[in-house]
Scaffold this active site. Structure first.
Site, PDB file in Angstrom:
ATOM      1  N   CYS A  10      -6.180   1.816   6.008  1.00  0.00           N
ATOM      2  CA  CYS A  10      -6.769   0.567   6.467  1.00  0.00           C
ATOM      3  C   CYS A  10      -6.119   0.199   7.811  1.00  0.00           C
ATOM      4  CB  CYS A  10      -6.527  -0.539   5.437  1.00  0.00           C
ATOM      5  SG  CYS A  10      -4.794  -1.047   5.280  1.00  0.00           S
ATOM      6  N   GLU A  27       0.998   3.825   1.897  1.00  0.00           N
ATOM      7  CA  GLU A  27       1.517   4.175   3.222  1.00  0.00           C
ATOM      8  C   GLU A  27       2.681   3.285   3.616  1.00  0.00           C
ATOM      9  OE1 GLU A  27      -1.639   3.447   2.297  1.00  0.00           O
ATOM     10  OE2 GLU A  27      -3.055   4.122   3.835  1.00  0.00           O
ATOM     11  N   HIS A  87       0.856  -1.190   0.000  1.00  0.00           N
ATOM     12  CA  HIS A  87       0.000   0.000   0.000  1.00  0.00           C
ATOM     13  C   HIS A  87       0.890   1.237   0.000  1.00  0.00           C
ATOM     14  CE1 HIS A  87      -3.780  -2.048   1.902  1.00  0.00           C
ATOM     15  NE2 HIS A  87      -3.236  -2.782   0.930  1.00  0.00           N
ATOM     16  N   CYS A 104      -2.227  -0.341   7.597  1.00  0.00           N
ATOM     17  CA  CYS A 104      -1.441   0.887   7.434  1.00  0.00           C
ATOM     18  C   CYS A 104      -1.511   1.766   8.680  1.00  0.00           C
ATOM     19  CB  CYS A 104      -1.905   1.634   6.197  1.00  0.00           C
ATOM     20  SG  CYS A 104      -1.557   0.715   4.673  1.00  0.00           S
TER      21      CYS A 104
END
Length: 159
Positions: A92, A64, A62, A95
């Site tokens: 999420c 992040e 992701h 993260c």
């Protein structure tokens, strides 16, 4: 409770969110869900990331996570004390947990994510009860971030 908009001293949240939006666009151009993130220290971007789980065959790739990993390598420390994380979409659970473990000072995000957001949308993770106190600000350039996502998924459905 939805986080409120506040500006960090010496820089605007908007400046760093526009950089994150450009990274999100880069993800979209590569067929990835358009999410971008930057890690900032002393009002300077020290790491950037955009979604790449498809390209990397990595469910943890992701925006992040990529930005946090790069920042940790750059600083030579997994603790990113004094750093701020800007991301175009509400993080999420994975993260958000990584940001907390990294000791991110402030999380700033754009659009809410009602299907996976862990700050307040879906999970409402109690960050105020964790060992590390991280401030969270949502809604910065939310309309622009949400539009990128809507356009991406609209184009994907039309194919």
């Amino acid at each position: 409770m939805k986080p409120t908009l506040s500006l960090l001293p010496g820089a605007t949240n908007y400046h760093f969110m526009y950089i994150s939006l450009a990274l999100a666009q880069k993800a979209a151009e590569r067929g990835e869900v358009p999410v971008g993130a930057v890690v900032v220290q002393n009002n300077v971007v020290i790491a950037r990331g955009y979604n790449q789980p498809i390209r990397r065959n990595d469910p943890t790739a992701h925006a992040e996570m990529i930005a946090l990993r790069k920042a940790a390598r750059k600083l030579g420390n997994y603790r990113l004390t004094g750093c701020d994380l800007y991301v175009t979409v509400e993080p999420c659970a994975m993260c958000l947990g990584a940001a907390l473990n990294a000791r991110i000072r402030t999380l700033v995000y754009g659009a809410d994510d009602p299907k996976a957001g862990a700050v307040h949308s879906l999970l409402s993770f109690p960050i105020e009860k964790t060992n590390h106190r991280m401030a969270a600000t949502g809604g910065v350039l939310a309309a622009e971030s949400a539009a990128l996502l809507k356009d991406f998924f609209r184009a994907r459905r039309s194919r």
